[in-house]
Design a protein around this motif. Structure first.
Motif, PDB file in Angstrom:
ATOM      1  N   THR A  33       0.854  -1.178   0.000  1.00 23.90           N
ATOM      2  CA  THR A  33       0.000   0.000   0.000  1.00 23.90           C
ATOM      3  C   THR A  33       0.893   1.231   0.000  1.00 23.90           C
ATOM      4  O   THR A  33       1.935   1.267   0.652  1.00 23.90           O
ATOM      5  N   ARG A  34       0.470   2.208  -0.694  1.00 23.31           N
ATOM      6  CA  ARG A  34       1.246   3.436  -0.752  1.00 23.31           C
ATOM      7  C   ARG A  34       1.015   4.253   0.502  1.00 23.31           C
ATOM      8  O   ARG A  34      -0.041   4.185   1.115  1.00 23.31           O
ATOM      9  N   LYS A  35       2.015   5.038   0.850  1.00 28.98           N
ATOM     10  CA  LYS A  35       1.902   5.828   2.075  1.00 28.98           C
ATOM     11  C   LYS A  35       0.786   6.852   1.974  1.00 28.98           C
ATOM     12  O   LYS A  35       0.141   7.177   2.952  1.00 28.98           O
ATOM     13  N   ARG A  36       0.575   7.376   0.791  1.00 31.31           N
ATOM     14  CA  ARG A  36      -0.487   8.372   0.652  1.00 31.31           C
ATOM     15  C   ARG A  36      -1.869   7.757   0.851  1.00 31.31           C
ATOM     16  O   ARG A  36      -2.826   8.450   1.142  1.00 31.31           O
ATOM     17  N   GLU A  70      -4.160   7.940   8.883  1.00 31.61           N
ATOM     18  CA  GLU A  70      -4.020   7.838  10.329  1.00 31.61           C
ATOM     19  C   GLU A  70      -5.378   8.067  10.968  1.00 31.61           C
ATOM     20  O   GLU A  70      -6.192   8.832  10.460  1.00 31.61           O
ATOM     21  N   LYS A  71      -5.590   7.437  12.082  1.00 26.22           N
ATOM     22  CA  LYS A  71      -6.841   7.630  12.794  1.00 26.22           C
ATOM     23  C   LYS A  71      -6.863   9.018  13.426  1.00 26.22           C
ATOM     24  O   LYS A  71      -5.845   9.525  13.873  1.00 26.22           O
ATOM     25  N   ASP A 122       0.816  16.118  16.017  1.00 25.24           N
ATOM     26  CA  ASP A 122       0.357  16.719  14.767  1.00 25.24           C
ATOM     27  C   ASP A 122      -0.515  17.941  15.083  1.00 25.24           C
ATOM     28  O   ASP A 122      -1.734  17.836  15.157  1.00 25.24           O
ATOM     29  N   TYR A 123       0.132  19.096  15.252  1.00 26.26           N
ATOM     30  CA  TYR A 123      -0.611  20.316  15.560  1.00 26.26           C
ATOM     31  C   TYR A 123      -1.539  20.720  14.422  1.00 26.26           C
ATOM     32  O   TYR A 123      -2.578  21.313  14.654  1.00 26.26           O
TER      33      TYR A 123
END
Length: 161
Positions: free
Chosen positions: A16-19, A23-24, A60-61
């Motif tokens: 699977t590609r990272k793109r 993420e939840k 992740d702001y």
């Protein structure tokens, strides 16, 4: 005419590609991490600013900007009606917020400096901060947080930013 089937490799997985990997969205995990770090920073706002600056690379702001400013302004996540989600649980709340700050001019100015440092370091938070202030200025929110002296703190906080 019999055709021979081609051999198939077993154990092959599709990459699977990272793109494509999502993420939840877990604002409660973000809240727990941020509140724990803010509470460990002690009473020093300089340590709070340092903590926020250092955790910006890990947390992740950009994704959790609303939750970040809810915590920095109100001390915890806010429900759509303007009430705190975690009012009963003190481990999910912090005292390093504008609502629980003293009402003197110097303290509010120090909180404004923390916001300025954070926004200067992470420029993408500027729009989220403006949206949070618009949300905080809603009449139903102002009346629900009147016990915190928000009406007195807001005129001191906003011109500093």
């Amino acid at each position: 005419m019999n055709k021979h089937q081609k051999p198939v490799l077993t154990g092959q997985r599709f990459k699977t590609r990272k793109r494509d990997e999502k993420e939840k969205f877990e604002p409660t995990v973000f809240r727990d991490t941020l509140v724990q770090g803010l509470n460990e920073a002690g009473d020093d706002l300089e340590a709070v600013a340092k903590f926020l600056d250092s955790t910006g690379s890990r947390l992740d702001y950009r994704r959790y900007a609303d939750t970040l400013f809810d915590i920095l302004v109100a001390g915890s996540m806010l429900a759509p009606g303007g009430t705190r989600i975690d009012d009963g649980d003190k481990t999910k709340m912090t005292n390093h917020c504008v609502f629980s700050a003293n009402e003197d001019h110097e303290t509010i100015r120090n909180y404004a400096q923390v916001f300025n440092k954070l926004i200067r370091r992470y420029k993408y938070l500027e729009k989220a901060f403006e949206d949070e202030m618009k949300k905080a200025l809603q009449p139903h929110l102002l009346s629900s947080f009147s016990k915190h002296g928000w009406q007195k703190k807001m005129p001191t906080l906003l011109p500093r930013l």
